[in-house]
Motif scaffolding. Structure first.
Motif, PDB file in Angstrom:
ATOM      1  N   LEU A 198     -13.583  -5.629   7.696  1.00 19.11           N
ATOM      2  CA  LEU A 198     -12.242  -5.412   7.145  1.00 19.11           C
ATOM      3  C   LEU A 198     -11.615  -4.138   7.706  1.00 19.11           C
ATOM      4  CD1 LEU A 198     -10.086  -6.341   5.050  1.00 19.11           C
ATOM      5  CD2 LEU A 198     -11.148  -4.743   3.467  1.00 19.11           C
ATOM      6  N   ASN A 202      -8.112  -4.085   9.859  1.00 20.65           N
ATOM      7  CA  ASN A 202      -6.935  -3.366   9.383  1.00 20.65           C
ATOM      8  C   ASN A 202      -6.503  -2.274  10.349  1.00 20.65           C
ATOM      9  OD1 ASN A 202      -5.982  -4.023   6.404  1.00 20.65           O
ATOM     10  ND2 ASN A 202      -8.179  -4.357   6.482  1.00 20.65           N
ATOM     11  N   SER A 234      -4.380   2.178   6.701  1.00 23.61           N
ATOM     12  CA  SER A 234      -5.126   0.952   6.401  1.00 23.61           C
ATOM     13  C   SER A 234      -6.065   1.135   5.214  1.00 23.61           C
ATOM     14  CB  SER A 234      -5.943   0.525   7.633  1.00 23.61           C
ATOM     15  OG  SER A 234      -6.921   1.503   7.955  1.00 23.61           O
ATOM     16  N   PRO A 237      -6.157  -1.650   1.456  1.00 23.21           N
ATOM     17  CA  PRO A 237      -7.055  -2.809   1.297  1.00 23.21           C
ATOM     18  C   PRO A 237      -8.527  -2.423   1.337  1.00 23.21           C
ATOM     19  CG  PRO A 237      -6.006  -2.828   3.454  1.00 23.21           C
ATOM     20  CD  PRO A 237      -5.313  -1.778   2.659  1.00 23.21           C
ATOM     21  N   THR A 240      -9.442  -1.153  -2.113  1.00 26.21           N
ATOM     22  CA  THR A 240      -9.533  -2.298  -3.023  1.00 26.21           C
ATOM     23  C   THR A 240     -10.858  -3.022  -2.858  1.00 26.21           C
ATOM     24  OG1 THR A 240      -7.128  -2.577  -2.905  1.00 26.21           O
ATOM     25  CG2 THR A 240      -8.415  -4.426  -3.743  1.00 26.21           C
ATOM     26  N   LEU A 241     -11.238  -3.274  -1.612  1.00 26.59           N
ATOM     27  CA  LEU A 241     -12.482  -3.994  -1.352  1.00 26.59           C
ATOM     28  C   LEU A 241     -13.689  -3.202  -1.827  1.00 26.59           C
ATOM     29  CD1 LEU A 241     -13.742  -6.520   0.080  1.00 26.59           C
ATOM     30  CD2 LEU A 241     -14.024  -5.052   2.077  1.00 26.59           C
ATOM     31  N   TYR A 303      -4.521   4.627  -5.624  1.00 22.93           N
ATOM     32  CA  TYR A 303      -3.404   4.229  -4.769  1.00 22.93           C
ATOM     33  C   TYR A 303      -2.306   5.297  -4.769  1.00 22.93           C
ATOM     34  CZ  TYR A 303      -5.238  -0.577  -4.728  1.00 22.93           C
ATOM     35  OH  TYR A 303      -6.014  -1.692  -4.562  1.00 22.93           O
TER      36      TYR A 303
END
Length: 317
Positions: A198, A202, A234, A237, A240-241, A303
Motif C-alpha cells: 500500500l 500510494n 500519502s 490511507p 487508516t490501514l 488525521y
C-alpha cells in the motif's frame, strides 16, 4: 473551537456504537449453543440436574427475568467494572482480563511497531528503487508474506530459531526482548507485506501529481521529494490501514498466543470458547470491541495532525 466541536461530535457518535457492542456481547451469551444453566450446574458437580436444580440456578444467574431486564442489569454491572465470574474456577472476569490485557497489548504493540518500521520502510524502498533488482526482490518478499498463514510462519520460526539453532525460546513471554521476537514476527508478517504494498502504491500515485513536478523544478533532491512531499501526502490511507491492523492484531492474536503459550487475552478466550464459558467471551468481546472503537477515534484525530486540509475544513465549519 471548530476542531473541539469535531472531537466532541466524534465522542458523541461513539455512545450508540459502544451500546451496540455491549448489546452484541450480551446477546452472545444468550443465543450461543447450549444452556448456561446446565453448564453452570455441571461445573459445580451436578451431572444430572432436576428441574428444581435448574430453576434455582436460573434464578441465581438472573436468567429467570425478561431479556431487557437482564441486559439492563448486566449493563449496570458492566459500567461499574463488574463483568461477573467465570464458570470455571469462579474467578472474577474483570480482574482476569485486566491481568492478561497488558500481555496482549505488549505483543500487539510490538507487532504494530514492526509493521510500521518494516512495512512502511519497505514500501518507501520499493518506490525509491523502481525498475531495479531490489524492487523486484521486495515485491516478491511482500507477496510471500501475504500468502503464508501466520501460524505456519510461527511453526517455521520455532523449528529454525528455537529447536535447531537454540537462539530464542519456544514459548512463554517474560520481561526480556528475546521471548517477544518470534511471536512478534509471526503476528506482523502478513501486515508487513500489505503495508509495504500500500505504501509503495500510494507514493507512486503521489509522484505522478503536478506538485511533484513543481518540487523537482525547484531543484529539490529526489530524497526530499520522496519523503517530504510524496510520502507525507500519502500518509492518510497508510494511517487508516495500520490503525485497522492494530485492532485486527489485538483481536487476532489468539492463534499466536496459543502456539507460543503466551498467557494473554487470546489464549484465555480460546479456553473459554472450548469450555462454553460465556461470561468470559462476553467480557472479551466488550473489551476488544471498545478498544477497536477507541483506535478508530484515535485515527480520526490523527488525521487532523497529518492532513492540513482537514484542519482547514474544520476551521471553516
Amino acid at each position: 473551537m471548530s476542531i473541539l466541536k469535531y472531537i466532541c461530535r466524534r465522542l458523541l457518535i461513539l455512545i450508540p456504537v459502544l451500546l451496540g457492542i455491549s448489546l452484541a456481547a450480551f446477546l452472545l451469551g444468550r443465543i450461543a449453543p447450549g444452556d448456561p444453566v446446565d453448564d453452570a450446574l455441571f461445573r459445580i458437580g451436578v451431572e444430572f440436574p432436576t428441574e428444581s436444580d435448574r430453576a434455582d440456578m436460573r434464578a441465581g444467574l438472573g436468567l429467570d427475568k425478561p431479556l431487557p431486564v437482564q441486559y439492563w442489569t448486566w449493563l449496570q454491572r458492566t459500567l461499574q467494572g463488574d463483568l461477573g465470574h467465570s464458570y470455571i474456577g469462579n474467578r472474577d472476569i474483570a480482574d482476569e482480563l485486566l491481568t492478561r490485557l497488558p500481555i496482549t497489548l505488549k505483543l500487539s504493540l510490538s507487532a504494530l511497531l514492526t509493521t510500521i518500521l518494516l512495512g512502511i520502510g519497505g514500501g518507501i524502498l520499493m518506490a525509491a528503487c523502481r525498475g531495479t533488482f531490489w524492487e523486484a526482490l521486495l515485491k516478491s518478499l511482500s507477496s510471500l508474506l501475504l500468502s503464508i498463514p501466520s501460524f505456519w510462519i510461527a511453526l517455521f520460526l520455532i523449528t529454525i530459531f528455537a529447536e535447531q539453532l537454540h537462539l530464542l525460546p519456544t514459548s512463554g513471554l517474560d520481561s526480556g526482548v528475546r521471548s517477544l521476537i518470534l511471536p512478534t514476527i509471526a503476528l506482523a508478517s502478513a501486515n508487513i507485506g500489505a503495508t509495504a504494498r500500500l505504501t509503495d502504491a500510494n507514493i507512486r500515485a503521489e509522484l505522478s501529481q503536478q506538485y511533484i513536478i513543481t518540487a523537482n523544478a525547484k531543484g529539490l533532491s529526489p530524497r526530499a521529494v520522496m519523503l517530504h512531499h510524496a510520502f507525507r501526502n500519502s500518509l492518510i490511507p497508510i494511517i487508516t490501514l495500520v490503525g485497522n491492523y492494530f485492532g485486527g492484531i489485538l483481536g487476532g492474536s489468539t492463534i499466536i498466543e496459543t502456539i507460543f503459550a503466551i498467557p494473554g487475552l487470546g489464549s484465555y478466550v480460546l479456553s473459554a470458547i472450548q469450555n462454553r464459558d460465556y461470561p468470559v467471551i462476553q467480557g472479551y468481546v466488550l473489551i476488544t470491541g471498545t478498544t477497536f472503537v477507541l483506535i478508530t477515534l484515535a485515527i480520526d484525530l490523527l488525521y487532523l495532525v497529518v492532513d492540513p486540509k482537514i484542519r482547514i475544513q474544520g476551521d471553516a465549519a
